[in-house]
Write a protein that holds these residues in place. Structure first.
Motif, PDB file in Angstrom:
ATOM      1  N   VAL A 415      52.535  38.468  45.681  1.00 40.29           N
ATOM      2  CA  VAL A 415      52.831  37.834  44.397  1.00 40.29           C
ATOM      3  C   VAL A 415      54.289  38.030  43.991  1.00 40.29           C
ATOM      4  CG1 VAL A 415      52.271  37.846  41.933  1.00 40.29           C
ATOM      5  CG2 VAL A 415      50.443  38.034  43.628  1.00 40.29           C
ATOM      6  N   TRP A 427      56.626  29.054  45.850  1.00 38.37           N
ATOM      7  CA  TRP A 427      56.855  28.649  44.457  1.00 38.37           C
ATOM      8  C   TRP A 427      57.095  27.139  44.414  1.00 38.37           C
ATOM      9  CZ3 TRP A 427      56.512  30.656  39.715  1.00 38.37           C
ATOM     10  CH2 TRP A 427      57.137  29.963  38.673  1.00 38.37           C
ATOM     11  N   TYR A 431      51.651  29.679  43.210  1.00 32.90           N
ATOM     12  CA  TYR A 431      51.542  30.527  42.021  1.00 32.90           C
ATOM     13  C   TYR A 431      50.721  29.817  40.935  1.00 32.90           C
ATOM     14  CZ  TYR A 431      55.008  33.761  43.883  1.00 32.90           C
ATOM     15  OH  TYR A 431      55.671  34.680  44.670  1.00 32.90           O
TER      16      TYR A 431
END
Length: 475
Positions: A415, A427, A431
Motif C-alpha cells: 500500500v 496508482w 488504490y
C-alpha cells in the motif's frame, strides 16, 4: 439444518490445497521474473514468501484442529475477535478468491491461445486497452460451467478429479527436474543474479508474489468441515500444503534455470515452456504448457468450492442473506452459495483482464489482512475460551506472530510505495479499487442487522462445535 458431507481424505485435501492455487502464469512469466529479478531473486524470494506463509499456516493448523468448520477464518474471527472481525475476514477473503476466479474466466482462453490459433479473433469489446474476444470468452465460460457442475453434485467428485490432475502435474514436474539434472549444468544457474541486479532488492520484490503462490493452505482450513479425518490430521494437512506447494514451485523453477542458461530464459517469451524446447526437449516444453493449463483448471476448481464455503459461513452468521446458508439435504452441497459465486465470477469475468488485473493485484492486500486477523485470533482464542482443546499446536508458539509481522509488512509494502522496492499497487486504479472494496464491505456490514437470536446464530455457525465452545468459555 442439513450439514456438509464429510468426504475428503488427506490426499484430496492436499490436492485441493496445493493444486488449488498453483495457477498458470508463473510457468510462462518466469522469463519476465528472471529478467527483472534474476533466477536467485525469483526462487529465493518465493521461498522466503513460503516461509512467512508457513508461519501463518501454523496458526491455521492450530485453529482448524480446534474448530474444523466451513469458512474457517470467518468462524475464528467471529468467535475470538467478534462479529465485525468475522465479517472482515470473510469479506476480504471473498475479494481475494473472486478476483482470481474472475481473472481465470478470460485467462483460460488466453493461455490456450499460446498454442491454439484463432483465440485472438472476433474481438467483442475492450476495457482498459485489453480486448475480450469471442473464443476466449466462450472457452472461459465453458470452463466455469464445468467447474460449477462438478461442485453442484458434491465436493468429492471435484476432489477426485483434482487428485488426478495434481498427480499428472507432479509427474510432469519430476520429468522436467530429472531431465534438467541430467542434461543441464550448474553453470546455467550460477551466478544467480546479473551484475545489474541487486540481490536483496530483487529478492524482496518477489516476497509478495511468493506468498500468494502458496496460499492453498487456507483452502484446507475452509474445507475442514468436509474432511473425514481427525481434526489433528487436518491441522497437519494445512501446514503440509505449504511445504508441498513451495517444493513444487522451486523444483520446476530450478529446473528451468538449470537446463539452459537462465539469462537466456530471461529473453524468451514463454519461460519454462521455451526453456525446455530450446534445450532440445519439445515434448517437455509441451508438458510445461500442460502444467500451466492444469494449474489454471485446478486453481479454478479449488477456489470455486472454497469461495462458496466462505459465503456459507458468512450466511450462517447472518452477515450475508441467510438463504445462502441453505444446504441441499441429498447432496450436502450449499447450492445457493455456489450460485452466488457463479454469478459474481461471471459478472466480474466479463470485464476482461484489463480491469480484473487491478482487482487481482489488490488480492495480495486482501490476503494479508485475512492472515493478520487469523494470527491475532490464534492468540486471542485461549483468552476467550480457556477450556478449548487443541489436537494440533503451533511449535514454537511464537512463529504465528512472525507470520503476523510478515502479513503486516506485505500490507504496508504493497500500500505504501517504498523507494527501490517496486511492490506497491498501481496508482490510482488499484488504490481506488482497494478502497472501494473496503467501503462496500463496511456499508454492507452496517446495513445488515445483527441477529436478535445471538445464541441461535452462534450455534448455527459453529454447528456441533457450539457446545464445546460454550463450555470452554465458561471454563
Amino acid at each position: 439444518m442439513a450439514e456438509l458431507k464429510k468426504s475428503l481424505g488427506m490426499t484430496s485435501l492436499i490436492a485441493l490445497g496445493v493444486a488449488g492455487v498453483v495457477g498458470s502464469s508463473w510457468i510462462y512469466t518466469s522469463s519476465t521474473f528472471f529478467a527483472d529479478l534474476g533466477a536467485g531473486g525469483m526462487i529465493i524470494g518465493l521461498l522466503i514468501g513460503a516461509a512467512l506463509a508457513a508461519c501463518v499456516a501454523l496458526a491455521y493448523g492450530e485453529l482448524t484442529s480446534a474448530i474444523p468448520r466451513a469458512g474457517g477464518e470467518v468462524v475464528w474471527g467471529y468467535t475470538a475477535l467478534g462479529r465485525p472481525f468475522g465479517f472482515a475476514t470473510g469479506w476480504f477473503h471473498i475479494g481475494a478468491y473472486i478476483s482470481s476466479l474472475a481473472f481465470y474466466v478470460t485467462a483460460f482462453g488466453t493461455l490456450l491461445g499460446k498454442y491454439v490459433p484463432g483465440m485472438d479473433a472476433m474481438p467483442l469489446y475492450s476495457i482498459a486497452d485489453e480486448a475480450v474476444t469471442a473464443p476466449v470468452l466462450i472457452a472461459g465460460l465453458v470452463l466455469t460451467a464445468i467447474v460449477f457442475a462438478l461442485n453442484w453434485w458434491g465436493v468429492s467428485l471435484g476432489a477426485q478429479i483434482q487428485v488426478v490432475l495434481f498427480a499428472v502435474m507432479i509427474v510432469i514436474g519430476l520429468a522436467l527436474a530429472g531431465t534438467a539434472l541430467v542434461h543441464g549444468s550448474p553453470s546455467n544457474l550460477l551466478p544467480l543474479w546479473t551484475p545489474e541486479q541487486e540481490p536483496v532488492t530483487s529478492t524482496l520484490r518477489m516476497v509478495v508474489p511468493g506468498i500468494t503462490y502458496v496460499v492453498g493452505f487456507s483452502l484446507v482450513a475452509v474445507l475442514a468441515e468436509e474432511s473425514s479425518l481427525p481434526p489433528a490430521r487436518v491441522g497437519r494437512a494445512v501446514v503440509l500444503t505449504v511445504a508441498c506447494a513451495a517444493a513444487f514451485y522451486a523444483t520446476v523453477l530450478l529446473a528451468t534455470a538449470y537446463v539452459v542458461p537462465w539469462e537466456d530464459v530471461a529473453g524468451m517469451e514463454l519461460g519454462t515452456i521455451d526453456a525446455f524446447t530450446a534445450a532440445g526437449f519439445p515434448l517437455l516444453g509441451l508438458g510445461a504448457f500442460l502444467i500451466a493449463v492444469l494449474g489454471l483448471v485446478t486453481s479454478f476448481i479449488g477456489l470455486f468450492v472454497a469461495s462458496s464455503r466462505v459465503v456459507l459461513a458468512l450466511a450462517r452468521a447472518r452477515m450475508l442473506p441467510h438463504g445462502l446458508a441453505r444446504i441441499d439435504e441429498r447432496s450436502g452441497v450449499p447450492r445457493r452459495a455456489l450460485l452466488f459465486v457463479l454469478a459474481v465470477t461471471v459478472a466480474f469475468g466479463l470485464l476482461g483482464p484489463g480491469a480484473i488485473v487491478w482487482f487481482l493485484d489488490a488480492g495480495g492486500v486482501f490476503l494479508g489482512i485475512v492472515w493478520l486477523l487469523v494470527c491475532i485470533a490464534k492468540y486471542r482464542m485461549p483468552a476467550r475460551y480457556p477450556g478449548l482443546e487443541y489436537t494440533y499446536r503451533a511449535r514454537p508458539a511464537f512463529l504465528p506472530a512472525v507470520g503476523a509481522i510478515g502479513a503486516t509488512l506485505v500490507i504496508a509494502f504493497t500500500v505504501i510505495p517504498v523507494p527501490g522496492v517496486a511492490m506497491s499497487l498501481v496508482w490510482p486504479a488499484e488504490y481506488i479499487l482497494l478502497g472501494a472494496w473496503a467501503l462496500l464491505g463496511t456499508v454492507l456490514y452496517l446495513v445488515t442487522p445483527a441477529p436478535t437470536d445471538q445464541e441461535g446464530t452462534f450455534r448455527e455457525m459453529l454447528g456441533p462445535h457450539a457446545d464445546k465452545l460454550l463450555a470452554a468459555r465458561r471454563g
